[in-house]
Design a protein around this motif. Structure first.
Motif, PDB file in Angstrom:
ATOM      1  N   LEU A   1       0.821  -1.199   0.000  1.00 22.25           N
ATOM      2  CA  LEU A   1       0.000   0.000   0.000  1.00 22.25           C
ATOM      3  C   LEU A   1       0.862   1.259   0.000  1.00 22.25           C
ATOM      4  O   LEU A   1       0.622   2.193  -0.769  1.00 22.25           O
ATOM      5  CB  LEU A   1      -0.917  -0.015   1.221  1.00 22.25           C
ATOM      6  N   LEU A   2       1.870   1.282   0.862  1.00 23.30           N
ATOM      7  CA  LEU A   2       2.783   2.423   0.981  1.00 23.30           C
ATOM      8  C   LEU A   2       4.220   1.944   0.916  1.00 23.30           C
ATOM      9  O   LEU A   2       4.542   0.865   1.402  1.00 23.30           O
ATOM     10  CB  LEU A   2       2.598   3.144   2.323  1.00 23.30           C
ATOM     11  N   ALA A   3       5.084   2.771   0.358  1.00 25.78           N
ATOM     12  CA  ALA A   3       6.513   2.474   0.332  1.00 25.78           C
ATOM     13  C   ALA A   3       7.299   3.720   0.724  1.00 25.78           C
ATOM     14  O   ALA A   3       6.905   4.845   0.420  1.00 25.78           O
ATOM     15  CB  ALA A   3       6.940   2.005  -1.061  1.00 25.78           C
ATOM     16  N   ALA A   4       8.410   3.502   1.411  1.00 23.94           N
ATOM     17  CA  ALA A   4       9.357   4.569   1.711  1.00 23.94           C
ATOM     18  C   ALA A   4      10.532   4.452   0.747  1.00 23.94           C
ATOM     19  O   ALA A   4      10.877   3.337   0.322  1.00 23.94           O
ATOM     20  CB  ALA A   4       9.859   4.453   3.146  1.00 23.94           C
ATOM     21  N   PRO A   5      11.171   5.567   0.388  1.00 24.19           N
ATOM     22  CA  PRO A   5      12.327   5.496  -0.509  1.00 24.19           C
ATOM     23  C   PRO A   5      13.408   4.549  -0.005  1.00 24.19           C
ATOM     24  O   PRO A   5      14.035   3.840  -0.792  1.00 24.19           O
ATOM     25  CB  PRO A   5      12.828   6.943  -0.551  1.00 24.19           C
ATOM     26  N   GLU A   6      13.603   4.510   1.318  1.00 24.89           N
ATOM     27  CA  GLU A   6      14.624   3.632   1.890  1.00 24.89           C
ATOM     28  C   GLU A   6      14.295   2.165   1.634  1.00 24.89           C
ATOM     29  O   GLU A   6      15.168   1.351   1.329  1.00 24.89           O
ATOM     30  CB  GLU A   6      14.736   3.875   3.396  1.00 24.89           C
ATOM     31  N   GLY A   7      13.014   1.807   1.763  1.00 24.47           N
ATOM     32  CA  GLY A   7      12.602   0.435   1.529  1.00 24.47           C
ATOM     33  C   GLY A   7      12.706   0.041   0.065  1.00 24.47           C
ATOM     34  O   GLY A   7      13.114  -1.086  -0.252  1.00 24.47           O
ATOM     35  N   VAL A   8      12.333   0.955  -0.812  1.00 21.17           N
ATOM     36  CA  VAL A   8      12.438   0.691  -2.251  1.00 21.17           C
ATOM     37  C   VAL A   8      13.899   0.463  -2.639  1.00 21.17           C
ATOM     38  O   VAL A   8      14.222  -0.464  -3.388  1.00 21.17           O
ATOM     39  CB  VAL A   8      11.828   1.858  -3.057  1.00 21.17           C
ATOM     40  N   ALA A   9      14.791   1.313  -2.103  1.00 17.76           N
ATOM     41  CA  ALA A   9      16.219   1.172  -2.404  1.00 17.76           C
ATOM     42  C   ALA A   9      16.776  -0.141  -1.865  1.00 17.76           C
ATOM     43  O   ALA A   9      17.572  -0.816  -2.529  1.00 17.76           O
ATOM     44  CB  ALA A   9      16.986   2.355  -1.825  1.00 17.76           C
ATOM     45  N   ARG A  10      16.344  -0.505  -0.656  1.00 17.38           N
ATOM     46  CA  ARG A  10      16.815  -1.757  -0.044  1.00 17.38           C
ATOM     47  C   ARG A  10      16.360  -2.962  -0.866  1.00 17.38           C
ATOM     48  O   ARG A  10      17.135  -3.891  -1.101  1.00 17.38           O
ATOM     49  CB  ARG A  10      16.258  -1.841   1.377  1.00 17.38           C
ATOM     50  N   MET A  11      15.116  -2.939  -1.314  1.00 13.49           N
ATOM     51  CA  MET A  11      14.600  -4.042  -2.111  1.00 13.49           C
ATOM     52  C   MET A  11      15.313  -4.114  -3.460  1.00 13.49           C
ATOM     53  O   MET A  11      15.669  -5.206  -3.930  1.00 13.49           O
ATOM     54  CB  MET A  11      13.099  -3.873  -2.320  1.00 13.49           C
ATOM     55  N   LYS A  12      15.540  -2.971  -4.071  1.00 12.67           N
ATOM     56  CA  LYS A  12      16.221  -2.965  -5.368  1.00 12.67           C
ATOM     57  C   LYS A  12      17.635  -3.510  -5.241  1.00 12.67           C
ATOM     58  O   LYS A  12      18.118  -4.243  -6.114  1.00 12.67           O
ATOM     59  CB  LYS A  12      16.261  -1.552  -5.946  1.00 12.67           C
ATOM     60  N   GLU A  13      18.315  -3.153  -4.151  1.00  9.16           N
ATOM     61  CA  GLU A  13      19.678  -3.631  -3.935  1.00  9.16           C
ATOM     62  C   GLU A  13      19.713  -5.146  -3.746  1.00  9.16           C
ATOM     63  O   GLU A  13      20.578  -5.832  -4.310  1.00  9.16           O
ATOM     64  CB  GLU A  13      20.258  -2.943  -2.694  1.00  9.16           C
ATOM     65  N   ALA A  14      18.768  -5.670  -2.960  1.00 11.16           N
ATOM     66  CA  ALA A  14      18.776  -7.095  -2.636  1.00 11.16           C
ATOM     67  C   ALA A  14      18.117  -7.948  -3.708  1.00 11.16           C
ATOM     68  O   ALA A  14      18.566  -9.061  -3.991  1.00 11.16           O
ATOM     69  CB  ALA A  14      18.077  -7.323  -1.294  1.00 11.16           C
ATOM     70  N   HIS A  15      17.039  -7.412  -4.308  1.00  6.93           N
ATOM     71  CA  HIS A  15      16.260  -8.193  -5.283  1.00  6.93           C
ATOM     72  C   HIS A  15      15.847  -7.311  -6.459  1.00  6.93           C
ATOM     73  O   HIS A  15      14.668  -6.951  -6.594  1.00  6.93           O
ATOM     74  CB  HIS A  15      15.030  -8.800  -4.601  1.00  6.93           C
TER      75      HIS A  15
ATOM     76  N   LEU B   1       4.546   6.342  -2.984  1.00  3.30           N
ATOM     77  CA  LEU B   1       5.926   6.427  -2.504  1.00  3.30           C
ATOM     78  C   LEU B   1       5.983   7.639  -1.586  1.00  3.30           C
ATOM     79  O   LEU B   1       5.948   8.780  -2.041  1.00  3.30           O
ATOM     80  CB  LEU B   1       6.900   6.577  -3.671  1.00  3.30           C
ATOM     81  N   ASP B   2       6.033   7.394  -0.277  1.00  2.00           N
ATOM     82  CA  ASP B   2       5.994   8.472   0.699  1.00  2.00           C
ATOM     83  C   ASP B   2       7.353   9.144   0.844  1.00  2.00           C
ATOM     84  O   ASP B   2       8.311   8.820   0.140  1.00  2.00           O
ATOM     85  CB  ASP B   2       5.467   7.950   2.030  1.00  2.00           C
ATOM     86  N   GLU B   3       7.437  10.088   1.777  1.00  5.23           N
ATOM     87  CA  GLU B   3       8.589  10.984   1.879  1.00  5.23           C
ATOM     88  C   GLU B   3       9.848  10.330   2.432  1.00  5.23           C
ATOM     89  O   GLU B   3      10.934  10.426   1.860  1.00  5.23           O
ATOM     90  CB  GLU B   3       8.205  12.183   2.756  1.00  5.23           C
ATOM     91  N   LYS B   4       9.707   9.617   3.575  1.00  6.17           N
ATOM     92  CA  LYS B   4      10.906   9.113   4.268  1.00  6.17           C
ATOM     93  C   LYS B   4      10.490   8.210   5.417  1.00  6.17           C
ATOM     94  O   LYS B   4       9.294   7.969   5.650  1.00  6.17           O
ATOM     95  CB  LYS B   4      11.718  10.281   4.819  1.00  6.17           C
ATOM     96  N   LEU B   5      11.482   7.713   6.151  1.00  6.00           N
ATOM     97  CA  LEU B   5      11.259   7.024   7.417  1.00  6.00           C
ATOM     98  C   LEU B   5      11.627   7.953   8.569  1.00  6.00           C
ATOM     99  O   LEU B   5      12.552   8.769   8.450  1.00  6.00           O
ATOM    100  CB  LEU B   5      12.138   5.768   7.513  1.00  6.00           C
ATOM    101  N   ASP B   6      10.903   7.814   9.696  1.00  4.34           N
ATOM    102  CA  ASP B   6      11.305   8.581  10.873  1.00  4.34           C
ATOM    103  C   ASP B   6      12.343   7.800  11.665  1.00  4.34           C
ATOM    104  O   ASP B   6      12.788   6.715  11.247  1.00  4.34           O
ATOM    105  CB  ASP B   6      10.092   8.960  11.734  1.00  4.34           C
ATOM    106  N   GLU B   7      12.729   8.309  12.824  1.00  2.00           N
ATOM    107  CA  GLU B   7      13.797   7.691  13.612  1.00  2.00           C
ATOM    108  C   GLU B   7      13.404   6.321  14.163  1.00  2.00           C
ATOM    109  O   GLU B   7      14.271   5.527  14.537  1.00  2.00           O
ATOM    110  CB  GLU B   7      14.212   8.618  14.766  1.00  2.00           C
TER     111      GLU B   7
END
Length: 209
Positions: A160-174, A184-190
């Motif tokens: 439903l929602l994706a963060a840029p960090e998650g998209v990048a992590r998935m692209k790197e691994a798979h 594609l939302d803005e970011k992850l918080d702390e």
């Protein structure tokens, strides 16, 4: 980003905005997630293999398009994945269903596995893994790792929602896994939550927080 498809249909975006509201109760949240999953399913299944079959219509014979190959596999990443799974199953009731049980350690943000059960013949099926949130990507990558170990070679990831960090992590691994999402939302918080996001999807679905 060829590995990422954002479904920007007006109905999807409207329903998602209602889901984001803090005031939206769990029953409405679940219903909206089911409705959005129908719409997202059209996109994630767009390139399913097809064949033609000879049929008779009331008017004449014809060669009609039909789905080809083994029944696809839908794999829910528990527990929140079940919200998407139920909606997609309504459109594809013949699909085989699997489950990957993962939870995120709140200290390390790393996934911990507690369950895994998938259909046979994964190497011959289109596999669609479903989870509402692609946040850090750690749990999603771990789930795809397990699916590949089970033989899956044609995998899509529906969220439903994706963060840029998650998209990048998935692209790197798979890099071979296509991601389909409503936003594609803005970011992850702390704490590793998607911003602006909608909170914890599982808690909001089941009213557990």
């Amino acid at each position: 980003m060829n590995h990422l498809t954002i479904v920007d249909h007006p109905l999807v975006q409207h329903k998602l905005s209602v889901m984001r509201r803090t005031s939206t109760p769990s029953n409405q949240f679940r219903q909206l997630l089911r409705e959005i999953s129908h719409l997202l399913a059209y996109e994630v299944t767009r390139d399913l293999p097809m064949t033609t079959v000879a049929i008779d219509t009331p008017v004449c014979p014809m060669d009609a398009p039909m789905l080809d190959g083994k029944k696809l596999a839908l794999v829910s990443i528990l527990r929140a994945g079940n919200g998407l799974l139920d909606g997609v199953l309504e459109l594809i009731p013949s699909a085989r269903v699997g489950f990957v049980g993962l939870y995120r350690d709140e200290e390390t943000l790393q996934p911990v596995q507690y369950y895994f059960k998938v259909p046979e013949g994964m190497d011959e099926r289109v596999v669609i893994a479903v989870d509402p949130m692609l946040a850090t990507g750690n749990s999603s990558v771990a789930a795809i790792d397990l699916l590949k170990k089970a033989g899956a070679t044609n995998i899509k990831f529906l969220c439903l929602l994706a963060a840029p960090e998650g998209v990048a992590r998935m692209k790197e691994a798979h890099p071979d896994v296509q991601i389909v999402t409503a936003s594609l939302d803005e970011k992850l918080d702390e704490k590793g939550y998607i911003v602006p996001g909608l909170g914890d999807a599982g808690d909001r679905m089941f009213g557990t927080k």
